[in-house]
Design an enzyme around this catalytic site. Structure first.
Site, PDB file in Angstrom:
ATOM      1  CB  THR A 152      -0.924   0.001   1.230  1.00 50.50           C
ATOM      2  OG1 THR A 152      -1.784  -1.125   1.143  1.00 50.50           O
ATOM      3  CG2 THR A 152      -1.778   1.256   1.285  1.00 50.50           C
TER       4      THR A 152
ATOM      5  NE  ARG B 213      -8.975   7.823   7.858  1.00 43.01           N
ATOM      6  CZ  ARG B 213      -8.291   6.685   7.837  1.00 43.01           C
ATOM      7  NH1 ARG B 213      -8.202   5.945   8.912  1.00 43.01           N
ATOM      8  NH2 ARG B 213      -7.723   6.280   6.726  1.00 43.01           N
TER       9      ARG B 213
ATOM     10  CE  LYS C  87      -6.123  -0.865  -1.243  1.00 39.30           C
ATOM     11  NZ  LYS C  87      -6.087   0.265  -0.329  1.00 39.30           N
TER      12      LYS C  87
ATOM     13  CG  HIS D  78      -6.462   4.445   1.759  1.00 39.41           C
ATOM     14  ND1 HIS D  78      -5.299   3.743   1.600  1.00 39.41           N
ATOM     15  CD2 HIS D  78      -6.988   4.035   2.938  1.00 39.41           C
ATOM     16  CE1 HIS D  78      -5.123   2.953   2.642  1.00 39.41           C
ATOM     17  NE2 HIS D  78      -6.144   3.098   3.462  1.00 39.41           N
TER      18      HIS D  78
ATOM     19  NE  ARG E 266     -10.609   4.474   5.430  1.00 44.49           N
ATOM     20  CZ  ARG E 266     -11.006   4.425   6.705  1.00 44.49           C
ATOM     21  NH1 ARG E 266     -12.209   4.830   7.018  1.00 44.49           N
ATOM     22  NH2 ARG E 266     -10.211   3.971   7.631  1.00 44.49           N
TER      23      ARG E 266
HETATM   24  C1  LIG Z   1     -11.860   0.747   8.079  1.00 39.52           C
HETATM   25  C2  LIG Z   1     -10.963   0.713   6.865  1.00 39.52           C
HETATM   26  C3  LIG Z   1      -9.649   0.273   7.012  1.00 39.52           C
HETATM   27  C4  LIG Z   1      -8.797   0.238   5.914  1.00 39.52           C
HETATM   28  N1  LIG Z   1      -7.506  -0.226   6.088  1.00 39.52           N
HETATM   29  C5  LIG Z   1      -6.699  -0.338   5.014  1.00 39.52           C
HETATM   30  C6  LIG Z   1      -5.385  -0.871   5.140  1.00 39.52           C
HETATM   31  O1  LIG Z   1      -4.940  -1.236   6.230  1.00 39.52           O
HETATM   32  N2  LIG Z   1      -4.623  -0.964   4.022  1.00 39.52           N
HETATM   33  C7  LIG Z   1      -5.084  -0.559   2.799  1.00 39.52           C
HETATM   34  O2  LIG Z   1      -4.371  -0.675   1.811  1.00 39.52           O
HETATM   35  N3  LIG Z   1      -6.320  -0.046   2.648  1.00 39.52           N
HETATM   36  C8  LIG Z   1      -7.134   0.077   3.719  1.00 39.52           C
HETATM   37  N4  LIG Z   1      -8.395   0.615   3.563  1.00 39.52           N
HETATM   38  C9  LIG Z   1      -8.828   1.114   2.242  1.00 39.52           C
HETATM   39  C10 LIG Z   1      -9.481   0.001   1.459  1.00 39.52           C
HETATM   40  O3  LIG Z   1      -8.533  -1.028   1.175  1.00 39.52           O
HETATM   41  C11 LIG Z   1     -10.037   0.482   0.118  1.00 39.52           C
HETATM   42  O4  LIG Z   1      -9.017   1.120  -0.641  1.00 39.52           O
HETATM   43  C12 LIG Z   1     -11.211   1.433   0.248  1.00 39.52           C
HETATM   44  O5  LIG Z   1     -12.019   1.100   1.375  1.00 39.52           O
HETATM   45  C13 LIG Z   1     -12.040   1.337  -1.022  1.00 39.52           C
HETATM   46  O6  LIG Z   1     -13.086   2.225  -1.006  1.00 39.52           O
HETATM   47  P1  LIG Z   1     -14.614   1.811  -0.661  1.00 39.52           P
HETATM   48  O7  LIG Z   1     -14.629   1.533   0.802  1.00 39.52           O
HETATM   49  O8  LIG Z   1     -15.354   3.049  -1.062  1.00 39.52           O
HETATM   50  O9  LIG Z   1     -14.987   0.600  -1.496  1.00 39.52           O
HETATM   51  C14 LIG Z   1      -9.260   0.669   4.643  1.00 39.52           C
HETATM   52  C15 LIG Z   1     -10.589   1.105   4.495  1.00 39.52           C
HETATM   53  C16 LIG Z   1     -11.441   1.141   5.587  1.00 39.52           C
HETATM   54  C17 LIG Z   1     -12.864   1.617   5.386  1.00 39.52           C
END
Ligand SMILES: Cc1cc2nc3c(=O)[nH]c(=O)nc-3n(C[C@H](O)[C@H](O)[C@H](O)COP(=O)(O)O)c2cc1C
Length: 248
Positions: free
Chosen positions: A23, A32, A122, A146, A149
């Protein structure tokens, strides 16, 4: 940095995985504000509200928290280092997981040399980065902001998807972020994605209904894709073409 990366690669290989995902878009923790407001932070602080929430949810306290502590010890980040990380209550937690702002393409190249399986990066959006990834021997990229976020005003991976897909030259192009309905999946495939990921909808489904909830969510999305394809007059995924999407 290599001294932290190499044991991590060995650990992933020993666990039997065939694909390694790096990532790239979280070099430092995001700001956040909603989490700051509601007190969800690391290291986890036992505020009066956290204490109250805990004691008023005995099912969670005994069924989840106590069971975890008894079976696995204090909760800790499992996937940041080769060794077990500090517990989520530890004061030095931020320092331990925070400093990744020196990660660069040379580290991806290092991982590529050491990792024998498939390598995915990613968290890219820019076509220039996708090109560097390809030239570094990466097998696939996940275009992602991401889920919006990390950094405000970031555009979505869908915007640069056509440009990156046109230059894929054998590299697998995946995309995530905001995929909520069957038509979202079809749009991404039409714009050149080989594969689409879904994040929060399945997390919400897991919260609401556990494994059965996730299976239900998968079923809903599958049925939507199936119906939408029929409504578009398309018989199978491989028949999806870019002209199904029109920019106004
Ligand atoms: C609670 C949460 C934790 C996440 N933790 C990670 C993580 O540790 N590593 C990562 O590459 N992406 C993380 N993501 C991002 C997701 O892999 C992904 O890119 C994203 O949620 C996609 O968007 P969507 O939720 O709108 O489908 C996280 C997302 C959320 C909601």
């Amino acid at each position: 940095m290599p001294e932290r990366i190499e044991p991590l690669i060995d650990r992933v290989a020993a666990a039997g995985y065939d694909t390694f995902v790096v990532t790239a878009d979280v070099p430092v923790p995001p700001n956040r504000e909603n989490n700051i407001r509601n007190g969800f932070q690391v290291p986890l602080a036992i505020t009066p509200r956290v204490f109250w929430d805990t004691v008023t949810h005995p099912h969670w306290l005994f069924g989840t928290w106590a069971r975890t502590v008894i079976n696995h010890g204090m909760p800790h980040f499992e996937n940041m280092d080769a060794q077990r990380g500090p517990p989520v209550l530890a004061k030095n937690l931020m320092r331990n997981i925070g400093a990744r702002d020196q990660l660069a393409w040379k580290h991806v190249e290092l991982i590529r040399k050491k990792w024998k399986g498939k390598l995915v990066v990613k968290g890219l959006i820019s076509p220039a980065d996708a090109k560097i990834a390809r030239e570094s021997g990466v097998d696939g990229v996940m275009l992602s902001n991401h889920g919006g976020r990390q950094l405000d005003y970031t555009m979505s991976g869908l915007r640069t998807l056509p440009e990156i897909a046109a230059e894929a030259k054998g590299m697998m192009i995946m995309v995530d972020g905001g995929i909520r309905r069957g038509t979202d999946v079809i749009k991404a495939l039409a714009l050149g994605a080989h594969f689409v990921w879904v994040g929060r909808p399945f997390l919400y489904a897991a919260i609401a209904g556990g494994q059965a909830g996730v299976q239900r969510a998968i079923g809903l999305l599958k049925a939507e894709i199936d119906r939408d394809l029929a409504l578009l007059g398309v018989r199978k995924l491989s028949e999806i073409t870019p002209d199904l999407v029109r920019k106004f």
